[in-house]
Design a protein around this motif. Structure first.
Motif, PDB file in Angstrom:
ATOM      1  N   VAL A   1      26.749  20.341  18.051  1.00 33.14           N
ATOM      2  CA  VAL A   1      27.315  21.483  17.352  1.00 33.14           C
ATOM      3  C   VAL A   1      27.937  22.384  18.402  1.00 33.14           C
ATOM      4  O   VAL A   1      27.256  23.035  19.161  1.00 33.14           O
ATOM      5  N   LYS A   2      29.224  22.357  18.474  1.00 28.59           N
ATOM      6  CA  LYS A   2      29.907  23.138  19.501  1.00 28.59           C
ATOM      7  C   LYS A   2      30.066  24.558  18.990  1.00 28.59           C
ATOM      8  O   LYS A   2      30.544  24.802  17.903  1.00 28.59           O
ATOM      9  N   LEU A   3      29.648  25.464  19.783  1.00 29.35           N
ATOM     10  CA  LEU A   3      29.630  26.831  19.319  1.00 29.35           C
ATOM     11  C   LEU A   3      31.045  27.397  19.253  1.00 29.35           C
ATOM     12  O   LEU A   3      31.816  27.294  20.183  1.00 29.35           O
ATOM     13  N   LEU A   4      31.334  27.956  18.137  1.00 34.29           N
ATOM     14  CA  LEU A   4      32.660  28.513  17.929  1.00 34.29           C
ATOM     15  C   LEU A   4      32.972  29.528  19.012  1.00 34.29           C
ATOM     16  O   LEU A   4      34.045  29.545  19.588  1.00 34.29           O
ATOM     17  N   VAL A   5      32.034  30.362  19.290  1.00 36.41           N
ATOM     18  CA  VAL A   5      32.292  31.426  20.256  1.00 36.41           C
ATOM     19  C   VAL A   5      32.489  30.855  21.648  1.00 36.41           C
ATOM     20  O   VAL A   5      33.388  31.264  22.373  1.00 36.41           O
ATOM     21  N   THR A   6      31.689  29.880  22.003  1.00 38.33           N
ATOM     22  CA  THR A   6      31.805  29.361  23.360  1.00 38.33           C
ATOM     23  C   THR A   6      32.991  28.433  23.523  1.00 38.33           C
ATOM     24  O   THR A   6      33.312  28.051  24.627  1.00 38.33           O
ATOM     25  N   GLU A   7      33.634  28.070  22.439  1.00 40.74           N
ATOM     26  CA  GLU A   7      34.805  27.222  22.579  1.00 40.74           C
ATOM     27  C   GLU A   7      36.043  28.033  22.919  1.00 40.74           C
ATOM     28  O   GLU A   7      37.119  27.497  23.059  1.00 40.74           O
ATOM     29  N   ARG A   8      35.919  29.320  23.012  1.00 39.81           N
ATOM     30  CA  ARG A   8      37.086  30.121  23.349  1.00 39.81           C
ATOM     31  C   ARG A   8      37.532  29.774  24.758  1.00 39.81           C
ATOM     32  O   ARG A   8      36.776  29.849  25.703  1.00 39.81           O
ATOM     33  N   GLU A   9      38.774  29.405  24.836  1.00 43.46           N
ATOM     34  CA  GLU A   9      39.270  28.956  26.130  1.00 43.46           C
ATOM     35  C   GLU A   9      40.297  29.939  26.664  1.00 43.46           C
ATOM     36  O   GLU A   9      40.761  30.830  25.976  1.00 43.46           O
TER      37      GLU A   9
ATOM     38  N   TRP B   1      19.876  26.868  22.354  1.00 41.92           N
ATOM     39  CA  TRP B   1      20.459  26.564  21.051  1.00 41.92           C
ATOM     40  C   TRP B   1      21.289  25.304  21.113  1.00 41.92           C
ATOM     41  O   TRP B   1      21.298  24.493  20.215  1.00 41.92           O
TER      42      TRP B   1
ATOM     43  N   LEU C   1      32.141  23.747  15.190  1.00 37.97           N
ATOM     44  CA  LEU C   1      32.852  22.508  15.438  1.00 37.97           C
ATOM     45  C   LEU C   1      31.952  21.463  16.042  1.00 37.97           C
ATOM     46  O   LEU C   1      31.079  21.763  16.836  1.00 37.97           O
TER      47      LEU C   1
ATOM     48  N   ALA D   1      40.027  32.263  28.467  1.00 38.83           N
ATOM     49  CA  ALA D   1      39.571  33.625  28.262  1.00 38.83           C
ATOM     50  C   ALA D   1      38.483  33.970  29.257  1.00 38.83           C
ATOM     51  O   ALA D   1      37.428  34.450  28.900  1.00 38.83           O
ATOM     52  N   VAL D   2      38.725  33.684  30.518  1.00 37.74           N
ATOM     53  CA  VAL D   2      37.759  34.064  31.541  1.00 37.74           C
ATOM     54  C   VAL D   2      37.696  35.580  31.590  1.00 37.74           C
ATOM     55  O   VAL D   2      38.725  36.244  31.708  1.00 37.74           O
TER      56      VAL D   2
ATOM     57  N   VAL E   1      39.665  28.083  20.048  1.00 39.42           N
ATOM     58  CA  VAL E   1      39.174  29.094  19.118  1.00 39.42           C
ATOM     59  C   VAL E   1      39.646  30.478  19.563  1.00 39.42           C
ATOM     60  O   VAL E   1      39.598  30.814  20.743  1.00 39.42           O
TER      61      VAL E   1
ATOM     62  N   HIS F   1      21.130  30.785  24.960  1.00 39.40           N
ATOM     63  CA  HIS F   1      22.285  30.093  24.422  1.00 39.40           C
ATOM     64  C   HIS F   1      22.169  28.585  24.651  1.00 39.40           C
ATOM     65  O   HIS F   1      22.396  27.763  23.759  1.00 39.40           O
TER      66      HIS F   1
END
Lengths: 353, 191
Positions: B13-21, B6, A98, B23-24, A149, B3
């Motif tokens: 480019v926002k990383l898909l994985v790091t956009e998980r919210e 990158w 994204l 979810a601490v 996500v 990370h």
């Protein structure tokens, strides 16, 4: 009686109650100590003034959201460390992913104002990269919706949630096996409003007159939704990621994008080399620039399904990814694979509605 | 490559994985959010005094809390730990590069006239730069004590945070202020 030390005199300025009575009494009576204390007060005042930097209205909620995201992103299995270069595989997902957002560093903030129809690389020296201005210094940038996500059960769920086709590959690369898990992300939206005064403050100088209406225009940027199929590697980190995201688009309430772009690019602070490269893009938009740092990755352009594509490879070739834009989607394939392997996967991937 | 590297390589480019919210990870200390909400503005303030930049200060504060999340520092000692860590991290940033200075220099276009208002801003910015340069040349313990004290920590808090006696906090702060003045004067006289 001996004179109190400098530390005692200094504390007397801040916390007189913390100083012994005998020392306080001495200072009251001693011209020499009062003189020393006066000098200490001057230095304290100077230091206090020099170190003053007010940060009003710290956004704790936004700070917590950011930290939560970082913590979630940092959640990698210990094996990731063990395998060293494996963990960047996770980051390669980003190539799929994204774009935009208020906190994106440097130039990234500029680019969502382009409608994306193809990918072209821009290579800039690291020194120039850090020189790029941050968009929030030029106005206000708000993030209106976040991608959230998350993992879903299967490809069908991913398709239903995003409305996008999901990837399928019959011939997996060596070292990649099993069923993928699927991630989805919702549409991301943000709004930028240009502020001339703030821009001049940030740049420390007058800037050219903005185009009429520039300051009252609002630029709404969107990206997503998106989905990705992720195959775990032996270390637990993804070995292969195939994904797609609806390409970024921008909408203006006033000044056309191209006008805004040309003006923004003309501002001092943007390296001339990058500005020149950006200006070379067609005025009707259609290009998504990718910035690639020169000294640690290599990139080259090729084609996937006849569409221009950019291949990125880390130094040593341990991690590769290919990104291409087709039909309004950014597609990406990445993993701990060679450039040839990711290109082969990209070419053979079938997209199922 | 890290990370963050990158992210620098592919800004925007926002990383898909790091956009998980939301979810601490469960492994993170359970009192983190409470401590964060109570201490974040103060930690940002400590870093801002060193860096003279709100954005950079917030970055440092994030970095500091990330480190803190992996510790088992007692909650009662958290604020001291965080402030010291923020000061050290911010000073590390100062010393690790002159990125901002070079960016600021590059941002100046001599072909564009400077208005009085903007000139004031430039003067203020130059002052910040001078202070940061002087601060980065102080002995580390002095610099940290100075920043903490001027961030509002009491002598007892500075003493606990830096493992000093309260009496020696005054001495350390006094030496730091004197050294800062000398650094600023030296710089001013050499201009």
């Amino acid at each position: 009686m001996r004179h109190p030390g400098d530390g005692t005199l200094r504390r007397l300025l801040d916390e007189p109650d913390g100083v012994a009575d005998v020392d306080r009494d001495h200072v009251d009576e001693c011209p020499e100590c009062r003189s020393r204390m006066s000098a200490a007060a001057d230095d304290a005042l100077l230091a206090g003034s020099a170190l003053t930097f007010d940060v009003p209205d710290v956004d704790v909620d936004e700070g917590w959201r950011r930290l939560s995201g970082s913590l979630a992103g940092a959640r990698k299995p210990a094996a990731g460390r063990k395998f060293g270069l494996r963990s960047p595989v996770v980051a390669v997902v980003g190539v799929v992913a994204l774009l935009g957002g208020a906190s994106a560093a440097a130039a990234g903030d500029w680019f969502p104002i382009f409608k994306t129809e193809k990918v072209a690389p821009i290579t800039v020296p690291q020194a120039d990269l850090v020189q790029l201005p941050e968009l929030q210094e030029f106005g206000t940038m708000t993030r209106d919706a976040r991608p959230n996500v998350r993992t879903v059960d299967d490809a069908r769920d991913a398709r239903e949630i995003t409305g996008l086709a999901s990837p399928r590959i019959n011939n997996l690369p060596d070292g990649v096996a099993g069923q993928p898990r699927f991630l989805v992300g919702d549409k991301l939206t943000g709004t930028f409003a240009f502020d001339r005064a703030r821009t001049e403050q940030a740049l420390g100088q007058r800037i050219p007159q903005p185009p009429a209406g520039m300051e009252t225009s609002r630029f709404r940027m969107t990206a997503g939704p998106g989905l990705a199929a992720v195959w775990p590697g032996s270390s637990g980190a993804p070995a292969l990621v195939i994904g797609r995201v609806v390409a970024p688009k921008a909408f203006s309430t006033g000044v056309p994008f191209e006008t805004a772009r040309d003006y923004l690019l003309s501002l001092p602070g943007l390296p001339a080399s990058v500005a020149g490269q950006l200006k070379a893009f067609t005025k009707d938009g259609g290009t998504l620039p990718l910035i690639v740092k020169e000294d640690s990755e290599t990139s080259f352009t090729t084609k996937v399904d006849g569409k221009p594509a950019t291949v990125l490879t880390t130094e040593g070739g341990a991690i590769s990814a290919v990104v291409w834009v087709d039909g309004g989607f950014i597609n990406g394939v990445g993993g701990s694979l060679s450039a040839a392997e990711v290109l082969r996967v990209a070419a053979e991937t079938q997209w199922t509605q | 490559m890290s990370h963050s590297a990158w992210r620098r390589c592919f800004p925007g480019v926002k990383l898909l994985v790091t956009e998980r919210e939301d979810a601490v990870p469960a492994s993170v200390r359970s009192d983190l959010e409470h401590i964060f909400r109570a201490a974040y503005p103060r930690v940002v303030g400590v870093a801002a005094r060193v860096l003279g930049s709100r954005d950079e200060a917030e970055d440092v504060a994030q970095e500091t809390f990330l480190s803190f999340s992996r510790t088992d520092v007692p909650a009662g000692e958290a604020i001291g730990w965080l402030c010291v860590a923020a000061a050290h991290t911010a000073l590390n940033h100062l010393r690790s590069g002159r990125r901002r200075a070079s960016r600021e220099e590059a941002a100046r276009d001599p072909r564009v006239a400077v208005s009085p208002d903007v000139a004031d801003a430039v003067v203020a910015r130059d002052e910040h730069r001078r202070v940061r340069a002087a601060l980065s040349r102080l002995p580390r313990k002095q610099a940290v004590a100075l920043v903490l004290r001027h961030s509002g920590l009491s002598y007892a808090e500075v003493a606990a945070a830096l493992d000093l006696s309260p009496g020696s906090v005054g001495t350390t702060v006094r030496r730091a202020e004197s050294a800062l003045r000398e650094e600023l004067n030296r710089h001013a006289s050499s201009r």
